[in-house]
Design a protein around this motif. Structure first.
Motif, mmCIF file in Angstrom:
data_model
loop_
_atom_site.group_PDB
_atom_site.id
_atom_site.type_symbol
_atom_site.label_atom_id
_atom_site.label_comp_id
_atom_site.label_asym_id
_atom_site.label_seq_id
_atom_site.Cartn_x
_atom_site.Cartn_y
_atom_site.Cartn_z
ATOM 1 N N ALA A 216 -16.371 -13.997 125.561
ATOM 2 C CA ALA A 216 -17.548 -13.186 125.864
ATOM 3 C C ALA A 216 -18.771 -14.052 126.124
ATOM 4 C CB ALA A 216 -17.818 -12.213 124.711
ATOM 5 N N VAL A 217 -18.939 -15.127 125.331
ATOM 6 C CA VAL A 217 -20.068 -16.028 125.545
ATOM 7 C C VAL A 217 -19.937 -16.746 126.885
ATOM 8 C CG1 VAL A 217 -21.230 -18.092 124.680
ATOM 9 C CG2 VAL A 217 -20.468 -16.328 123.084
ATOM 10 N N THR A 218 -18.726 -17.108 127.253
ATOM 11 C CA THR A 218 -18.511 -17.764 128.548
ATOM 12 C C THR A 218 -18.879 -16.845 129.702
ATOM 13 O OG1 THR A 218 -16.707 -19.081 127.604
ATOM 14 C CG2 THR A 218 -16.796 -18.900 130.001
ATOM 15 N N VAL A 219 -18.479 -15.580 129.593
ATOM 16 C CA VAL A 219 -18.827 -14.607 130.646
ATOM 17 C C VAL A 219 -20.340 -14.431 130.709
ATOM 18 C CG1 VAL A 219 -18.617 -12.205 131.367
ATOM 19 C CG2 VAL A 219 -16.614 -13.436 130.521
ATOM 20 N N GLY A 220 -21.004 -14.434 129.555
ATOM 21 C CA GLY A 220 -22.456 -14.344 129.545
ATOM 22 C C GLY A 220 -23.104 -15.504 130.262
ATOM 23 N N THR A 221 -22.544 -16.691 130.086
ATOM 24 C CA THR A 221 -23.057 -17.862 130.793
ATOM 25 C C THR A 221 -22.875 -17.722 132.300
ATOM 26 O OG1 THR A 221 -22.464 -19.231 128.889
ATOM 27 C CG2 THR A 221 -22.931 -20.370 130.956
ATOM 28 N N LEU A 222 -21.719 -17.219 132.704
ATOM 29 C CA LEU A 222 -21.471 -16.992 134.137
ATOM 30 C C LEU A 222 -22.432 -15.961 134.709
ATOM 31 C CD1 LEU A 222 -17.548 -16.982 134.213
ATOM 32 C CD2 LEU A 222 -19.096 -18.838 134.871
#
Length: 430
Positions: free
Chosen positions: A151-157
């Protein structure tokens, strides 16, 4: 013809700044819960170098120890700030449009999908980061440690995508306020309206003669008017619904107005024959087929985009602005729209049911048709062209002080009336 009421609903939604951002916010909420579910269940099964692998202290802001700003907290805070800035720039653009092009052009800016998507992107990213941030727990928080790496990775994207959207917005905001862009959009609306209202093309051939159905001889004596129960601009008429009502009650309906007109409560909408069937239920059903609003739209009003171009041209040549080249652009676009219009076959004002029985008599869609001679051989169009050319010549003789200017207008006048397509028709009236 597509459902008029659904088309009107979509037009209202498309003209709002809340619909697309609201849809994108819902999608962001669903995405956040989906990513969190995958992180909790461990079904994602993804472990790449670009995925976030930090601990809880780096994934959110911890106000207790070192007051560090977490990744998602930074993204969420920056997105809401950028969204506020984008909204402020949009409001400034609307104010500029209202002063330079006229308040009736604000609706065109409100319909700009680019601005709506930009606001929706920033708000959606903020909501996504906020929902993910609230689920992050580290040791000592009283909860089991949980860091949703996916979820944090998607937020970064999403943050990276938002940066690209911001760059697009800066370019887009500087483009949509340009006169050429505004005029082009209004002209595009004009052509789309013509295609929607007049789908039949006759090119340069002579249009077929329309047969006039017989009207009852006692129509005027026995018909009764149905009056409007509300006030507003007539934006659209659900003609299919009127046909269904006429068949249901075995009526002949004559329209007393058309889209684009301002309707006052109590004014005549239609006249129904026979009038003896008139009742409250029929009055309400007829009124439901007439869609009123606080402003005109181009949904069934082909004159509205023409009026918008005229308004831009008049403001451009006003003493305060003094921009004749913008006025010339508007005239060019109006000419192109009229050339497009005169190549379409105007529908008959008489509407029949499946049994070929006359049900509706519609008022003409255009009161005056100004046309271009080189694109039509219709005698009525040529007569309208001659009428307007005469008025321009008369006004120029009275208003122009320079003799050379009057001669230039006269030369153009004679070129118009000697057009090969209309010359023969004009001679018949002389």
């Amino acid at each position: 013809m597509r459902n008029v009421k659904l088309s009107k609903l979509w037009d209202q939604l498309h003209s709002s700044y809340w619909f697309i951002p609201a849809v994108m916010a819902v999608v962001a909420t669903a995405l956040a819960f989906t990513m969190l579910t995958l992180d909790r269940t461990g079904k994602a099964g993804i472990d790449y170098w670009w995925m976030y692998t930090g601990g809880a202290d780096g994934a959110r802001r911890r106000e207790a120890a070192c007051r560090q700003t977490s990744l998602l907290g930074s993204v969420a805070g920056s997105m809401i700030s950028v969204a506020a800035t984008a909204f402020s720039i949009t409001i400034v653009a609307l104010q500029l449009a209202a002063s330079n092009f006229g308040p009736r052009l604000l609706r065109n800016f409100m319909q700009d999908t680019g601005n709506q998507v930009v606001l929706g992107t920033f708000i959606s990213t903020f909501i996504y980061c906020l929902l993910v941030l609230r689920t992050i727990h580290g040791q000592g928080d009283g909860y089991e440690q949980f860091v949703p790496q996916l979820a944090v990775t998607v937020g970064t994207l999403l943050a990276i995508v938002s940066i690209g959207v911001l760059i697009y917005f800066i370019h887009h905001a500087s483009t949509i306020i340009q006169a050429s862009h505004v005029i082009g959009n209004v002209s595009s609306d004009l052509h789309k309206t013509i295609d929607r209202l007049f789908p039949e093309k006759f090119g340069y051939s002579k249009p077929q003669q329309q047969v006039t159905p017989s009207i009852p001889v006692n129509f005027e004596e026995e018909a009764c008017p149905i009056r409007a129960i509300a006030t507003g601009y007539l934006q659209a008429i659900d003609d299919q619904e009127l046909i269904n009502i006429a068949c249901k009650y075995n009526l002949l309906i004559r329209l007393q107005t058309r889209p684009g007109k301002f309707i006052v409560k109590g004014s005549d909408l239609v006249i129904v024959f026979p009038g003896e069937v008139l009742n409250t239920k029929l009055v309400n059903e007829i009124n439901d087929a007439f869609i009123l609003g606080i402003e005109r739209t181009e949904q069934q009003d082909v004159e509205f985009p023409i009026d918008q171009l005229v308004e831009i041209a008049l403001r451009a040549i006003s003493p305060g602005i003094n921009d004749p080249f913008t006025a010339i652009r508007c005239i060019d676009r109006i000419s192109a729209g009229l050339c497009h219009l005169v190549q379409r076959d105007f529908p008959s004002p008489y509407r029949c049911d499946r049994n070929k029985k006359l049900r509706i008599i519609a008022e003409g869609l255009l009161e005056t048709i100004a046309t271009i001679a080189n694109y039509t051989n219709n005698s009525q169009y040529c007569k309208a062209l001659r009428y307007h050319a005469d008025m321009i010549l008369q006004d120029s003789n009275q208003g122009l002080s320079q003799e050379q200017d009057r001669k230039d207008v006269q030369e153009r006048y004679y070129a118009v009336i000697k057009s090969s397509d209309c010359n023969g028709a004009i001679k018949n009236w002389d």
